[in-house]
Write an enzyme that holds these catalytic residues in place. Sequence first.
Site, PDB file in Angstrom:
ATOM      1  N   CYS A   3      51.130  57.037  50.554  1.00  0.00           N
ATOM      2  CA  CYS A   3      50.461  58.261  50.086  1.00  0.00           C
ATOM      3  C   CYS A   3      49.514  57.961  48.926  1.00  0.00           C
ATOM      4  O   CYS A   3      48.424  58.531  48.836  1.00  0.00           O
ATOM      5  CB  CYS A   3      51.492  59.291  49.628  1.00  0.00           C
ATOM      6  SG  CYS A   3      52.706  59.700  50.881  1.00  0.00           S
TER       7      CYS A   3
HETATM    8  C1  BEZ Z   1      54.794  56.255  51.741  1.00  0.00           C
HETATM    9  O1  BEZ Z   1      53.928  57.046  51.404  1.00  0.00           O
HETATM   10  O2  BEZ Z   1      54.719  55.091  51.436  1.00  0.00           O
HETATM   11  C2  BEZ Z   1      55.961  56.712  52.554  1.00  0.00           C
HETATM   12  C3  BEZ Z   1      56.487  57.973  52.379  1.00  0.00           C
HETATM   13  C4  BEZ Z   1      57.576  58.352  53.127  1.00  0.00           C
HETATM   14  C5  BEZ Z   1      58.134  57.488  54.044  1.00  0.00           C
HETATM   15  C6  BEZ Z   1      57.586  56.241  54.234  1.00  0.00           C
HETATM   16  C7  BEZ Z   1      56.491  55.839  53.491  1.00  0.00           C
END
Ligand code: BEZ
Length: 261
Positions: free
Chosen positions: A90
């Site tokens: 994210c």
């Molecule tokens: C991420 O943004 O890295 C992420 C968020 C939730 C689950 C897996 C990855």
Amino acid sequence: MVSILPRITPRAVRYSLRTVARPQLSIQRPSAPLYRRYLSTPAEQPRLRLGSTAPNFKAKTTQGDIDFHDFIGSSWAILFSHPADFTPVCTTELGAFAKLKDEFEKRGVKMIGLSANDLTSHDKWVEDINEVCNTNLQFPIIADADRKIAYMYDMIDQRDLDNIAEKGIPFTIRSVFIIDPDKKIRLTMMYPASTGRNTSEVLRVIDSLQTGDKKGIATPINWQVGEDVIVPPSVSTADARKKFGDVKEVKPYLRYTNVGK
Ligand code: BEZ
């Protein structure tokens, strides 16, 4: 053969008729298990079909309270959700969208993010994004800690049983909604939590939609601005030649023309 269907006996019918006829039974049903309550689609869930009106809502954002439709105003908008603040994928995504501010502005598109965290968390996370991605994130991020908007827009992973078992809540997924100035949903994308999106593809579909609206054309696979476009089946080749000039007819149903940049 043994049937898996319940046997409907005359007694069962009599019972069900009695039950239906009985006015206002106030029996409290045991509530559905937590995972079912989170993952079932409520009857009042709006349909999010392409061409339907994007559901309106009021929300708190990092730039103050908004009414979503007022926020869009006469612009296009991209509403995109992500699973959680302070997560790695994210962070890269929001940094990349922030860097494309001028590209979205050039196309008259307002950006707005969403995640199921509160404003204090968002504000701190934006500092991290700016630091890590060397940017200056300027679009608002909706604080949807109670997932009201995430449910309204169906930004939920049905299979996310790991997170539900651990935290009792499903992850919000990586959704993208492109909404036009009439507040109609023009495109949706849904990516799982594990896969970051592609900002070039988001800009490409905005170009395709806006060119299509202006010129009455469609765009082929992997199209980029300036490349040949497709004459839609509803337009005859004769009419297309009057409108666009040169039209290449590969098949009666596959005709290309060029509408410039
Ligand atoms: C991420 O943004 O890295 C992420 C968020 C939730 C689950 C897996 C990855």
